[in-house]
Motif scaffolding. Structure first.
Motif, PDB file in Angstrom:
ATOM      1  N   SER A 126      -2.654  11.202  14.001  1.00 30.16           N
ATOM      2  CA  SER A 126      -2.350  10.068  13.130  1.00 30.16           C
ATOM      3  C   SER A 126      -2.572   8.741  13.854  1.00 30.16           C
ATOM      4  O   SER A 126      -2.755   7.700  13.205  1.00 30.16           O
ATOM      5  CB  SER A 126      -0.908  10.149  12.620  1.00 30.16           C
ATOM      6  N   LEU A 127      -2.588   8.757  15.197  1.00 32.88           N
ATOM      7  CA  LEU A 127      -2.852   7.544  15.978  1.00 32.88           C
ATOM      8  C   LEU A 127      -4.268   7.016  15.752  1.00 32.88           C
ATOM      9  O   LEU A 127      -4.561   5.858  16.052  1.00 32.88           O
ATOM     10  CB  LEU A 127      -2.653   7.816  17.473  1.00 32.88           C
TER      11      LEU A 127
ATOM     12  N   PRO B 151      -1.121   3.956   7.028  1.00 30.43           N
ATOM     13  CA  PRO B 151      -0.017   4.918   7.011  1.00 30.43           C
ATOM     14  C   PRO B 151      -0.478   6.331   6.651  1.00 30.43           C
ATOM     15  O   PRO B 151      -1.355   6.515   5.804  1.00 30.43           O
ATOM     16  CB  PRO B 151       0.929   4.363   5.946  1.00 30.43           C
ATOM     17  N   VAL B 152       0.143   7.307   7.294  1.00 32.80           N
ATOM     18  CA  VAL B 152      -0.117   8.722   7.055  1.00 32.80           C
ATOM     19  C   VAL B 152       1.221   9.405   6.787  1.00 32.80           C
ATOM     20  O   VAL B 152       2.178   9.211   7.539  1.00 32.80           O
ATOM     21  CB  VAL B 152      -0.801   9.373   8.278  1.00 32.80           C
TER      22      VAL B 152
ATOM     23  N   GLY C 160       2.417   2.898  20.138  1.00 39.43           N
ATOM     24  CA  GLY C 160       2.255   1.981  19.022  1.00 39.43           C
ATOM     25  C   GLY C 160       2.580   2.514  17.647  1.00 39.43           C
ATOM     26  O   GLY C 160       2.505   1.771  16.657  1.00 39.43           O
ATOM     27  N   ALA C 161       2.942   3.788  17.510  1.00 39.05           N
ATOM     28  CA  ALA C 161       3.218   4.357  16.185  1.00 39.05           C
ATOM     29  C   ALA C 161       4.643   4.049  15.744  1.00 39.05           C
ATOM     30  O   ALA C 161       5.578   4.101  16.544  1.00 39.05           O
ATOM     31  CB  ALA C 161       2.995   5.866  16.204  1.00 39.05           C
ATOM     32  N   ARG C 162       4.780   3.751  14.462  1.00 36.34           N
ATOM     33  CA  ARG C 162       6.100   3.661  13.852  1.00 36.34           C
ATOM     34  C   ARG C 162       6.252   4.870  12.928  1.00 36.34           C
ATOM     35  O   ARG C 162       5.275   5.311  12.325  1.00 36.34           O
ATOM     36  CB  ARG C 162       6.232   2.368  13.051  1.00 36.34           C
ATOM     37  N   HIS C 163       7.448   5.406  12.838  1.00 37.87           N
ATOM     38  CA  HIS C 163       7.624   6.570  11.974  1.00 37.87           C
ATOM     39  C   HIS C 163       8.943   6.487  11.222  1.00 37.87           C
ATOM     40  O   HIS C 163       9.880   5.822  11.666  1.00 37.87           O
ATOM     41  CB  HIS C 163       7.540   7.882  12.775  1.00 37.87           C
TER      42      HIS C 163
ATOM     43  N   VAL D 170      10.930  10.623   5.506  1.00 40.30           N
ATOM     44  CA  VAL D 170      11.023  10.274   4.083  1.00 40.30           C
ATOM     45  C   VAL D 170      11.445  11.480   3.248  1.00 40.30           C
ATOM     46  O   VAL D 170      11.410  11.441   2.019  1.00 40.30           O
ATOM     47  CB  VAL D 170       9.687   9.689   3.571  1.00 40.30           C
ATOM     48  N   GLY D 171      11.840  12.539   3.902  1.00 36.96           N
ATOM     49  CA  GLY D 171      12.318  13.752   3.260  1.00 36.96           C
ATOM     50  C   GLY D 171      12.797  14.694   4.353  1.00 36.96           C
ATOM     51  O   GLY D 171      12.630  14.405   5.546  1.00 36.96           O
ATOM     52  N   PRO D 172      13.394  15.832   3.974  1.00 36.95           N
ATOM     53  CA  PRO D 172      13.893  16.760   4.993  1.00 36.95           C
ATOM     54  C   PRO D 172      12.828  17.170   6.008  1.00 36.95           C
ATOM     55  O   PRO D 172      13.120  17.324   7.198  1.00 36.95           O
ATOM     56  CB  PRO D 172      14.379  17.955   4.166  1.00 36.95           C
ATOM     57  N   HIS D 173      11.586  17.355   5.540  1.00 38.07           N
ATOM     58  CA  HIS D 173      10.504  17.734   6.439  1.00 38.07           C
ATOM     59  C   HIS D 173       9.255  16.889   6.187  1.00 38.07           C
ATOM     60  O   HIS D 173       8.143  17.337   6.422  1.00 38.07           O
ATOM     61  CB  HIS D 173      10.172  19.223   6.291  1.00 38.07           C
ATOM     62  N   SER D 174       9.446  15.669   5.702  1.00 38.75           N
ATOM     63  CA  SER D 174       8.331  14.760   5.437  1.00 38.75           C
ATOM     64  C   SER D 174       8.460  13.523   6.311  1.00 38.75           C
ATOM     65  O   SER D 174       9.552  12.954   6.442  1.00 38.75           O
ATOM     66  CB  SER D 174       8.283  14.363   3.957  1.00 38.75           C
ATOM     67  N   LEU D 175       7.339  13.101   6.855  1.00 41.68           N
ATOM     68  CA  LEU D 175       7.327  12.077   7.895  1.00 41.68           C
ATOM     69  C   LEU D 175       6.176  11.120   7.631  1.00 41.68           C
ATOM     70  O   LEU D 175       5.036  11.557   7.423  1.00 41.68           O
ATOM     71  CB  LEU D 175       7.145  12.764   9.253  1.00 41.68           C
ATOM     72  N   THR D 176       6.460   9.827   7.614  1.00 39.54           N
ATOM     73  CA  THR D 176       5.404   8.822   7.508  1.00 39.54           C
ATOM     74  C   THR D 176       5.196   8.168   8.875  1.00 39.54           C
ATOM     75  O   THR D 176       6.168   7.767   9.532  1.00 39.54           O
ATOM     76  CB  THR D 176       5.747   7.756   6.455  1.00 39.54           C
ATOM     77  N   LEU D 177       3.938   8.080   9.280  1.00 40.43           N
ATOM     78  CA  LEU D 177       3.563   7.464  10.557  1.00 40.43           C
ATOM     79  C   LEU D 177       2.592   6.322  10.288  1.00 40.43           C
ATOM     80  O   LEU D 177       1.738   6.424   9.401  1.00 40.43           O
ATOM     81  CB  LEU D 177       2.896   8.490  11.477  1.00 40.43           C
TER      82      LEU D 177
END
Length: 427
Positions: A34-35, A40-41, A63-66, A69-76
């Motif tokens: 994702s870097l 956003p991913v 440099g990534a922000r995360h 957004v859910g129990p097993h969901s992640l935005t990077l």
């Protein structure tokens, strides 16, 4: 915080359904990948494991922000690379983190990454990573355990891996995605985690051909877009629960699985006398009332029998009357489980990377995991015993199995982890 040991009182059969967690080994390189995008991913199917938190710390450093957004969901989101240096304090925690070299090199044109750390069972060289990147045009130097890489333009050319390497294939792919060069990787890994990485990158606009074959062609693109992606199920966790069902002579249904990723494990359990029923995304493992047979196993790269399931299989075979032979040429030093299983009564002799196992009955004992899959072998062994087994080294189990005690209880095991006792603030 000190982690309390895992307690297991065995002798029970397991039953019901267990949902297999998303693949840790697929998530780690995808988080690193994702870097490569400034947009956003969002990843669906990210297990909340200590290894995932470790790689997120490393991504944040560069440099990534995360955000979860859910129990097993992640935005990077990585708008820019703020540091091209991955320090030893972060990389030393986990071997898989070395692949960040390729991602930073591709995005920023230069990168410095320390030698990786991780499990306790011996070295895993990164020479194939370095040789691949050099052959494709990167300049790489080493100083005091730090590898510094730079590229003057786009990577290009052909590299033939001398041996199958998942991490080396990951690193070469990540380094080659951005730019205007064409890269061909031969004798590349066909591991499920490599295929998932390629599918993820292609979903963001990469041009990679040959996923699932030993020859990959990567045509560089100027940039990757953002997007959403769902990560594959964890075949190693699935294999672990399949073996736990066999060891306890139980019937267990596994959901959220890819049966095609588990054929080698299914075949060996079938050879032992276990019934395996497959459907689209589930497996039923039935070992009730079976006289299981000993088998011989040699680990191989995917699609062969996975080294990450070898200790668990050794624990199962220690309960099966007769002589079994287990060989692990993939990682010959993966043997820390042997001495602890012997404490539980296992009859295992070791010569090189070969275990000769005379199956019998195990008994409860205090044991300690020295690495992730050894810990899995110990909880499988504990499930078969009548007494109470106390497993220390829970931090290793937390690297690969989410909410383990809770999920074992949900299928009938008597498993618990006492809460740590906090000192009274007035004392």
């Amino acid at each position: 915080m000190h982690l309390t040991p895992l307690h297991l009182r065995g002798g029970r059969t397991l039953s019901g359904d267990v949902a297999i967690q998303p693949s840790k080994n697929a998530a780690l390189p995808i988080i690193v990948a994702s870097l490569l995008s400034s947009e956003p991913v969002t990843l669906h199917g990210v297990a909340r494991l200590s290894d995932v938190y470790t790689i997120l710390d490393l991504a944040h450093h560069v440099g990534a922000r995360h955000a979860w957004v859910g129990p097993h969901s992640l935005t990077l989101h990585t708008p820019e690379i703020v540091s091209t240096v991955a320090p030893y304090s972060l990389v030393s925690k986990m071997r898989a983190s070395f692949i960040i070299l390729g991602a930073i090199l591709a995005r920023a044109g230069e990168a410095t990454v320390s030698m990786p750390g991780g499990c306790a069972w011996g070295p895993r060289p990164v020479d194939q990573h370095v040789k691949a990147l050099r052959a494709l045009g990167a300049e790489i130097s080493e100083d005091g355990g730090n590898f510094s890489a730079a590229r003057r333009g786009s990577l290009g050319g052909t590299f033939l891996f001398e041996l199958l390497t998942v991490g080396g294939t990951h690193n070469a792919i990540l380094a080659s995605v951005l730019g205007d060069g064409v890269v061909t990787l031969e004798n590349a890994s066909i591991d499920t985690d490599v295929v998932d990485l390629i599918n993820f990158l292609n979903s963001l606009g990469a041009q990679i051909e040959g996923a699932g074959t030993n020859t990959l062609t990567i045509r560089g693109v100027p940039a990757l877009r953002g997007g959403e992606y769902k990560i594959i199920p964890d075949r190693i966790e699935a294999g672990t629960f399949m073996i736990a069902a066999a060891a306890t002579r139980s019937r267990l249904t596994l959901t959220n699985v890819r049966p095609d990723h588990l054929r080698a494990v299914s075949a060996k359990l079938g050879e032992m006398g276990v019934d395996i029923l497959e459907s689209q995304d589930r497996l039923i493992v039935d070992a009730r009332d079976r006289e299981l047979r000993p088998v011989n196993i040699t680990t191989q790269s995917f699609p062969g029998f996975p080294t990450d399931v070898q200790p668990q299989m050794s624990a199962l075979l220690a309960t099966v009357p007769g002589t079994s032979v287990v060989q692990d040429p993939v990682y010959p030093d993966r043997l820390t489980h042997v001495a602890e299983l012997q404490r539980m009564g296992a009859n295992i002799t070791v010569s090189g990377y070969t275990q000769v196992i005379q199956g019998g009955e195990l008994h409860a004992a205090p044991v300690k995991a020295a690495d992730l899959r050894a810990g899995a072998a110990l909880f499988i062994a504990a499930l078969t015993t009548e007494g109470e087994t106390v497993i220390d080294g829970v931090q290793y189990l937390n690297r690969g199995y989410e909410r383990l005690a809770e999920r074992l209880r949900s299928i009938g095991a008597n498993a618990w982890q006492p809460q740590p006792v906090l000192a009274n603030a007035m004392d």
